[in-house]
Design a protein around this motif. Structure first.
Motif, PDB file in Angstrom:
ATOM      1  N   ARG A  38     -25.183  14.115   6.873  1.00 20.75           N
ATOM      2  CA  ARG A  38     -24.703  14.907   8.010  1.00 20.75           C
ATOM      3  C   ARG A  38     -23.712  15.987   7.558  1.00 20.75           C
ATOM      4  O   ARG A  38     -23.638  17.063   8.142  1.00 20.75           O
ATOM      5  N   GLY A  39     -22.946  15.667   6.524  1.00 21.98           N
ATOM      6  CA  GLY A  39     -21.940  16.621   6.061  1.00 21.98           C
ATOM      7  C   GLY A  39     -22.409  17.525   4.940  1.00 21.98           C
ATOM      8  O   GLY A  39     -21.665  18.404   4.494  1.00 21.98           O
ATOM      9  N   ALA A  40     -23.652  17.317   4.467  1.00 15.47           N
ATOM     10  CA  ALA A  40     -24.140  18.066   3.307  1.00 15.47           C
ATOM     11  C   ALA A  40     -24.391  19.533   3.654  1.00 15.47           C
ATOM     12  O   ALA A  40     -24.930  19.842   4.706  1.00 15.47           O
ATOM     13  N   ASP A  41     -24.006  20.411   2.738  1.00 17.29           N
ATOM     14  CA  ASP A  41     -24.340  21.824   2.914  1.00 17.29           C
ATOM     15  C   ASP A  41     -25.665  22.122   2.206  1.00 17.29           C
ATOM     16  O   ASP A  41     -26.287  21.232   1.617  1.00 17.29           O
ATOM     17  N   GLU A  42     -26.102  23.377   2.262  1.00 15.88           N
ATOM     18  CA  GLU A  42     -27.405  23.747   1.703  1.00 15.88           C
ATOM     19  C   GLU A  42     -27.465  23.470   0.202  1.00 15.88           C
ATOM     20  O   GLU A  42     -28.492  23.008  -0.317  1.00 15.88           O
ATOM     21  N   GLU A  43     -26.374  23.715  -0.500  1.00 13.98           N
ATOM     22  CA  GLU A  43     -26.348  23.489  -1.950  1.00 13.98           C
ATOM     23  C   GLU A  43     -26.522  22.007  -2.273  1.00 13.98           C
ATOM     24  O   GLU A  43     -27.243  21.647  -3.211  1.00 13.98           O
TER      25      GLU A  43
ATOM     26  N   ALA B  69     -19.822  16.466  -3.914  1.00  9.16           N
ATOM     27  CA  ALA B  69     -21.186  16.109  -3.511  1.00  9.16           C
ATOM     28  C   ALA B  69     -22.010  15.547  -4.663  1.00  9.16           C
ATOM     29  O   ALA B  69     -22.750  14.570  -4.490  1.00  9.16           O
TER      30      ALA B  69
ATOM     31  N   SER C 180     -16.709  12.886   1.969  1.00  5.00           N
ATOM     32  CA  SER C 180     -16.173  14.055   2.679  1.00  5.00           C
ATOM     33  C   SER C 180     -15.220  14.875   1.812  1.00  5.00           C
ATOM     34  O   SER C 180     -14.603  15.815   2.299  1.00  5.00           O
TER      35      SER C 180
ATOM     36  N   PRO D 193     -14.134  17.696  -0.609  1.00  2.00           N
ATOM     37  CA  PRO D 193     -14.684  18.987  -1.039  1.00  2.00           C
ATOM     38  C   PRO D 193     -15.004  18.978  -2.539  1.00  2.00           C
ATOM     39  O   PRO D 193     -14.209  18.523  -3.358  1.00  2.00           O
TER      40      PRO D 193
ATOM     41  N   GLU E  11     -30.396  20.119  10.885  1.00  2.00           N
ATOM     42  CA  GLU E  11     -30.417  21.320  10.054  1.00  2.00           C
ATOM     43  C   GLU E  11     -31.069  21.085   8.696  1.00  2.00           C
ATOM     44  O   GLU E  11     -31.455  22.027   8.010  1.00  2.00           O
ATOM     45  N   HIS E  12     -31.206  19.818   8.275  1.00  2.00           N
ATOM     46  CA  HIS E  12     -31.806  19.520   6.975  1.00  2.00           C
ATOM     47  C   HIS E  12     -33.121  18.744   7.081  1.00  2.00           C
ATOM     48  O   HIS E  12     -33.815  18.577   6.083  1.00  2.00           O
TER      49      HIS E  12
END
Length: 208
Positions: free
Chosen positions: A166-171, A134, A129, A131, A198-199
């Protein structure tokens, strides 16, 4: 706080003596989960005072923490608010962190024989988690899954891997896709567990 305030002048006056006493106390503890509460008390008391009193204390602490679960537990408890998760992983060693995490995943939560390796899960959990972490998180999870047996892989997949997805963004998802396309074992570990909505479609398309 009152006890620490009384202790602080003595620690400041003799940091070497206090470090030797801490090392002796840690080495007397068993290397299993029964030691974790005592190690947490040491970390929040004399070790924190020592870190405040002596610039060398951090290096003294991290030295044995790179190959001993008890000192790693001590280090993570004492340094978690002073260092980021990525800094802790680098300081403790990538291989040592993965090894500790896998050993933690080898045992069920209530197993009293579990080694004192909860520190590795704590670092990995903070990493999922943090920032900007990743890439580091994915590399560690990927290597842990490569080395894992079935029991460990299940624990990783239903635990921190799922949390990370679950916490991953698009990048972050885009970063993972080439590995998932190239590695069927990795893809299976990711896709067998609940994917975030969403993924999910994007990952399923990538792995076929």
């Amino acid at each position: 706080p009152a006890v620490l305030a009384r202790m602080q002048p003595r620690v400041t006056a003799d940091p070497s003596g206090w470090w030797e006493a801490i090392v002796s106390s840690v080495r007397e503890l068993p290397n299993d989960r029964s030691a974790e509460a005592q190690l947490a008390d040491l970390a929040s008391g004399p070790v924190c005072l020592l870190l405040d009193a002596d610039d060398k204390a951090r290096f003294q602490l991290l030295g044995p923490a790179r190959n001993d679960d008890r000192f790693a537990t001590l280090a993570v408890n004492a340094l978690a608010h002073r260092m980021t998760a990525r800094e802790l992983v680098r300081a403790l060693g990538y291989a040592h962190t993965i090894d500790g995490y896998l050993r933690h995943c080898s045992f069920d939560a209530g197993d009293e024989s579990r080694p004192a390796s909860f520190w590795a899960w704590e670092v990995m959990d903070a990493l999922t988690s943090e920032p900007g972490a990743a890439t580091t998180t994915w590399q560690l999870l990927k290597e842990a899954l490569r080395l894992a047996d079935q029991h460990q892989a299940t624990a990783i997949g239903t635990g921190l891997l799922e949390d990370f997805l679950r916490g991953a963004d698009e990048e972050a998802v885009e970063m993972m896709l080439p590995d998932l396309r190239a590695n069927r074992k990795l893809a299976a570990a990711v896709c067998i567990y609940h994917l975030p909505e969403e993924h999910a479609d994007q990952i399923w398309r990538a792995v076929g």
